[in-house]
Write an enzyme that holds these catalytic residues in place. Structure first.
Site, short mmCIF file in Angstrom:
data_model
loop_
_atom_site.label_atom_id
_atom_site.label_comp_id
_atom_site.label_asym_id
_atom_site.label_seq_id
_atom_site.Cartn_x
_atom_site.Cartn_y
_atom_site.Cartn_z
N GLY A 5 0.81 -1.22 0.00
CA GLY A 5 0.00 0.00 0.00
C GLY A 5 0.83 1.26 0.00
O GLY A 5 0.50 2.24 0.65
N GLY A 6 1.93 1.25 -0.74
CA GLY A 6 2.69 2.50 -0.95
C GLY A 6 2.06 3.24 -2.13
O GLY A 6 0.93 2.96 -2.53
N GLY A 26 0.87 0.75 -5.02
CA GLY A 26 -0.26 -0.08 -4.65
C GLY A 26 -1.54 0.74 -4.46
O GLY A 26 -2.62 0.33 -4.89
N HIS A 45 22.64 6.14 -2.32
CA HIS A 45 22.37 7.58 -2.31
C HIS A 45 23.59 8.32 -1.77
O HIS A 45 24.16 7.90 -0.77
CB HIS A 45 21.13 7.87 -1.45
CG HIS A 45 20.57 9.24 -1.65
ND1 HIS A 45 21.19 10.37 -1.16
CD2 HIS A 45 19.46 9.68 -2.30
CE1 HIS A 45 20.47 11.44 -1.50
NE2 HIS A 45 19.41 11.04 -2.18
N ARG A 76 23.13 10.50 -9.09
CA ARG A 76 23.50 9.96 -7.78
C ARG A 76 24.69 9.02 -7.81
O ARG A 76 25.53 9.05 -6.92
CB ARG A 76 22.29 9.24 -7.18
CG ARG A 76 21.23 10.22 -6.81
CD ARG A 76 19.98 9.56 -6.31
NE ARG A 76 19.06 10.59 -5.85
CZ ARG A 76 17.83 10.36 -5.43
NH1 ARG A 76 17.37 9.11 -5.42
NH2 ARG A 76 17.06 11.33 -5.04
N HIS A 78 19.99 2.78 -1.01
CA HIS A 78 18.78 3.60 -1.03
C HIS A 78 17.64 3.06 -1.88
O HIS A 78 16.48 3.19 -1.52
CB HIS A 78 19.17 4.99 -1.53
CG HIS A 78 18.04 5.96 -1.63
ND1 HIS A 78 17.23 6.27 -0.55
CD2 HIS A 78 17.57 6.69 -2.67
CE1 HIS A 78 16.33 7.16 -0.95
NE2 HIS A 78 16.49 7.42 -2.23
N GLU A 130 8.64 0.24 -7.06
CA GLU A 130 10.06 -0.08 -6.91
C GLU A 130 10.34 -1.56 -7.13
O GLU A 130 11.45 -1.93 -7.51
CB GLU A 130 10.57 0.35 -5.53
CG GLU A 130 12.09 0.23 -5.39
CD GLU A 130 12.64 0.78 -4.09
OE1 GLU A 130 11.90 1.49 -3.38
OE2 GLU A 130 13.81 0.50 -3.78
N LEU A 150 8.88 8.54 -7.39
CA LEU A 150 7.48 8.80 -7.04
C LEU A 150 6.65 8.78 -8.30
O LEU A 150 5.52 8.27 -8.33
CB LEU A 150 7.36 10.15 -6.32
CG LEU A 150 8.18 10.29 -5.04
CD1 LEU A 150 7.87 11.60 -4.34
CD2 LEU A 150 7.90 9.14 -4.10
#
Lengths: 286, 662
Positions: free
Chosen positions: B11-12, B15, B237, B298, B366, B404, B420
């Site tokens: 549920g991020g 999801g 990172h 990065r 990261h 991810e 994101l």
């Protein structure tokens, strides 16, 4: 608290950390205290202490026990999971640094579960009531749907700066733990009761009790959004009914313990004014 | 389709956006998560979310440029159609999140404010203070709660996904999961299963990830037959705060808002940082990469910081390695408005005010660019076919992966503020494809019960065996620590084949050891001990994919850096000789791409992964050297440009029929 440099700190640091944990094997079972001892390391927080306790699974008397159960997630105080009562104060265990705790009491760290929510096991508590409250105040923007309809309404910088702090609420429950008007609701499942029936019974019980500062603040957040405002009436109905704003005793503990420093009492004051207006409207619109 | 259901695991951002979109399309969703969804790891994302916008557009930016930056930043390791589709959706994704009430920072006139992030020269990044992930997650959480209140979504929080259920034809028809409170194991029949379970940072012990990012859900799909791609690409990172339990992220936005990375030029300089004069400070990123400065991608920033501390001995702290990240030249008011959240984290955990003192930071594991292999269906413009059930589908039909835990969008290195976007985009985009998948298949509710009972039986047996294994003697927490140490030493910033070989053999041995774990808790109530041990055991197959990929990829690309196989830098000072060197460099670059411009794709063989290299779809952008204006690399860039122009001329004059088949 005595102000001291890092060197003085160094001297006072013991090589061991004594921890006293209030444990409970399951809902409705009697709680009991248990002592643990772990090696001190620099830069520890309560999470790393609990990790060590889990790994050694032995009390300070050397008795083998099950690892202490606790809840955690992000470990950077932004998810709200690891809230518990540490040395008598409700807070997140990730940001409870051992060196800081030692400044107050180098002898012992005391860990207890939150007292306003039913204990699931040890330090794990059931906070479903808190999320249910968010449903009750309809804390969302009722958009038409998720197709591309262009940008949202223009928002002034001032409005954003007022709303962003409220929107940082991570549903940790500190404000509820500290509130004298917020009482624990704990029900046991009846024999043969289905999940659905048990949930319904619990939700009915939650709704007869105080909704709490976090939900009132969320209601104010959404009432000030240009689109979410359309549900203002429904939110005010909840806020002014049983367990609503009138249950608040204005103790102001909520704002004092909020880890995100959300201006909860400002939200409550706004809700109070809005409730008065809403009550009058209701009388005259009849 | 009344009897159809979809199971979303995780549920991020990914999801939740998938759940919300499916609910809008009228599909009932079971949403299963280890944690209340509002506490998912997306909450930790700080900096922002990228898209071309009205302002950058007028400066020459476009969706195409965002696509190009993402591919170039990822060192060309992505199949290009999904990335193109994502870049073209980006402005629409931000518009939607704006409508959902996300408290994005505003300009004085009330528009969404933007900042610059790494790997681009445009200010594309929308942000909500320095807690953008939290704000986006909450907006999606609110929408899903709305559908939950309406009865279309049913949440199962504190449930652990144990694996997909396949029917006899190999189609995914549901999943088995375990209630982490009552320990009950049951099946969830579903017409499609969407796995959105995030990264696998816990394999490295400490990382910037949340405690549930173990990769075990992806591993369980992998062990059930789904392929795993590009595992070796783990983003380290550049800027994190070292800690005993976790390495806390210090967002790239600190540099996006003007933060500067430096060390004193003199080794072991003990003066307080603010008393060191400007001329005695080494702003090494700005000096070496004048074009991008502190905002190089990065992987590059990480290697430079690592190198400054490890090889050049310029760490600012004698006891541990770190460099300064300095914000003290920016006004307090501006810092509080744009970066408040992350500065508070530094202050809370380090006890130092970063508005007054430069922060001390060092790289940390990261993000997993690699993940479950997923398919796509491209259209004639090189984007995706909307509504195709192939999009985001793993190698198991009916099992989808997004966010991810898929391998699809970020190649060898992810650009800041693109994660994101990829999470929300893949979640929204997958909806119509799943509806079409469901339409063309028999409902899983109509399958014989035995299919589900069998799967539950397997998991119950595993659970019982673990609880009764009292004589094994291994401690899961200590094995985890050791695994983390091995992985961090061998498979992070700099990689050597001898170390990787050694790590691989150790890790396979430890996988055996982890099977002999004895539990301190053998009860059946909120037993975190057994949940963790299962997750630990399932970390090994993914750890092996990471190590095997790293071992077999004898090159340097993005986050994967092997000094023994790196392209040499130019050494000549004479212009003609230097030009000749650059020509050779470009030849070697082409040759290397022929070998390694490929995805590493693993299949589980019961006890170890089998790795194959798969071609990459570069139909839109031909690969080019990734230099970011590095001082000294101008000649390579010039030679490469001449070659590209010659190729284009050749192509233009070639007979028509040959062009298409090239």
């Amino acid at each position: 608290m005595i102000a001291s440099g890092p060197e003085a700190d160094q001297k006072r640091r013991p090589s061991k950390i004594n921890v006293r944990v209030l444990r409970q094997d399951g809902p409705g079972l009697p709680p009991y205290w248990e002592r643990h001892q772990v090696d001190y390391e620099p830069d520890m927080n309560v999470i790393s202490v609990l990790q060590k306790i889990a790994a050694q699974a032995k009390t300070s008397e050397g008795k083998s026990v099950t690892p202490v159960a606790w809840d955690c997630g992000c470990l950077e105080e932004v998810c709200g999971s690891c809230t518990m009562v540490i040395n008598g104060r409700v807070r997140q265990s990730c940001s409870a640094l051992v060196d800081r705790l030692f400044e107050d009491n180098p002898e012992e760290i005391e860990l207890q579960p939150m007292t306003k929510f039913p204990v699931v096991r040890d330090l794990v508590i059931d906070r479903s009531r808190l999320f249910h409250s968010l449903k009750r105040v309809q804390a969302w923007v009722p958009v038409d749907g998720y197709y591309d309809m262009g940008a949202g309404p223009r928002i002034s910088r001032e409005a954003q700066e007022q709303n962003y702090p409220l929107s940082q609420c991570m549903s940790c429950g500190c404000c509820l733990e500290a509130c004298p008007q917020f009482n624990k609701v704990e029900l046991q499942r009846n024999p043969g009761e289905s999940d659905e029936d048990f949930t319904k019974r619990k939700e009915a019980a939650y709704e007869s009790e105080f909704i709490g500062a976090h939900a009132i603040s969320q209601a104010m957040l959404f009432n000030s959004h240009p689109v979410a405002k359309s549900l203002e009436k429904e939110r005010m109905e909840t806020i002014t009914s049983t367990g609503g704003i009138q249950a608040c005793g204005n103790a102001q503990n909520c704002v004092a313990v909020c880890p995100k420093e959300i201006p909860l009492t400002t939200s409550i004051a706004r809700a109070g004014r809005a409730a008065t207006v809403y009550a009058f409207k209701k009388i005259f619109d009849r | 389709m009344a009897s159809n259901r979809v199971l979303v695991v995780g549920g991020g951002l990914a999801g939740l956006s998938a759940t919300m979109k499916l609910a809008e399309l009228g599909i009932p969703v079971d949403l299963l998560s280890l944690t209340p969804v509002k506490r998912s790891h997306s909450v930790c994302a700080q900096g922002g979310i990228n898209s071309v916008n009205d302002q950058t557009r007028q400066q020459g930016d476009s969706e195409w440029n965002h696509f190009d930056d993402t591919i170039y930043g990822g060192d060309f390791l992505q199949n290009q159609p999904p990335v193109k589709e994502m870049a073209y959706w980006a402005p629409k994704v931000i518009d939607l999140m704006d409508r959902l009430g996300v408290t994005f920072n505003r300009t004085p006139e009330g528009f969404i404010d933007r900042r610059r992030f790494g790997g681009t020269l445009y200010k594309r990044t929308a942000f909500a203070g320095a807690t953008t992930g939290q704000q986006l997650l909450y907006a999606l959480d609110e929408q899903v709660r709305r559908h939950e209140a309406a009865g279309l979504v049913k949440k199962y929080e504190f449930w652990d996904f144990l694996g997909p259920i396949l029917d006899d034809g190999g189609r995914c028809v549901g999943a088995v999961a375990q209630d982490m409170v009552s320990m009950q194991i049951r099946s969830f029949p579903a017409d499609a299963v969407v796995v959105a379970t995030g990264g696998c940072g816990l394999i490295y012990g400490r990382s910037t990830m949340s405690v549930f990012c173990t990769g075990s859900a992806a591993s369980r799909c992998f062990q059930a037959g789904a392929k795993y791609g590009n595992g070796e690409f783990i983003q380290v990172h550049p800027t994190a705060i070292p800690g005993a339990d976790k390495l806390r992220l210090m967002s790239e936005s600190a540099r996006g808002e003007g933060g500067r990375v430096w060390v004193p030029r003199k080794p072991n300089d003990t003066r307080p940082p603010k008393s060191i004069p400007e001329s005695e400070r080494y702003y090494f990123l700005e000096e070496r990469f004048p074009k991008y400065g502190n905002l190089v991608p990065r992987d590059i920033a990480t290697r430079e910081i690592f190198n400054i501390c490890v090889n050049e001995g310029l760490s600012v702290d004698p006891n541990r390695m770190c460099v300064y990240l300095d914000l003290t030249h920016i006004s307090r008011a501006e810092l509080d408005r744009k970066l408040g959240g992350i500065l508070e984290i530094y202050e809370k955990f380090q006890g130092v005010d970063p508005r007054e003192e430069p922060m001390k930071i060092f790289p940390a594991v990261h993000y997993s660019m690699g993940g479950l292999w997923v398919d796509y269906e491209a259209n004639s413009e090189g984007g995706l076919v909307p509504g195709s059930p192939r999009n985001q589908c793993t190698s198991i039909p009916g099992l989808y992966a997004i966010g991810e835990c898929d391998y699809q969008y970020h190649g060898a290195n992810r650009l800041g503020a693109n994660s994101l976007l990829s999470c929300i985009f893949s979640g929204l985009f997958i909806g119509p494809g799943i509806v079409n998948w469901i339409k063309s298949n028999k409902a899983s509710a109509d399958l014989p019960k035995s299919v589900f009972e069998r799967a539950v039986g397997v998991e119950e047996a595993r659970h019982k065996k673990l609880l009764s294994n009292t004589s094994g003697g291994e401690n899961p927490y200590l094995i985890h620590q050791e695994l983390g140490d091995i992985m961090t030493r061998s498979a992070t910033v700099v990689r050597y084949n001898d170390q990787l070989t050694d790590a691989y053999s150790k890790v396979t041995q430890m996988a055996e050891q982890a099977r002999r774990c004895s539990l301190a808790d053998t009860g059946n109530w909120t037993n975190q001990n057994v949940i963790f041990t299962k997750a630990l055991q399932d970390m090994f197959p993914v750890a092996e994919c990471i190590l095997k990929g790293a071992l077999m990829r004898d090159e340097s690309r993005g986050a994967h850096y092997k000094p023994d196989f790196s392209m040499p830098s130019l050494t000549s000072t004479d212009p003609t000789a230097r030009h000749r060197e650059a020509e050779q460099w470009c030849d070697a670059f082409d040759e290397n791409n022929r070998k390694f411009l490929k995805s590493s794709v693993c299949t589980w063989k019961g006890n170890e992964p089998d790795l194959k290299f798969e071609d990459i779809d570069t139909r839109l952008l031909p690969p080019r050297p990734r230099l970011y204006g590095l001082v000294g690399a101008e000649v390579i860039e010039q030679v490469w440009k001449e070659r590209a122009e010659a190729k284009a001329r050749e192509k233009a004059s070639a007979p028509k029929e040959l062009v298409g088949s090239a």
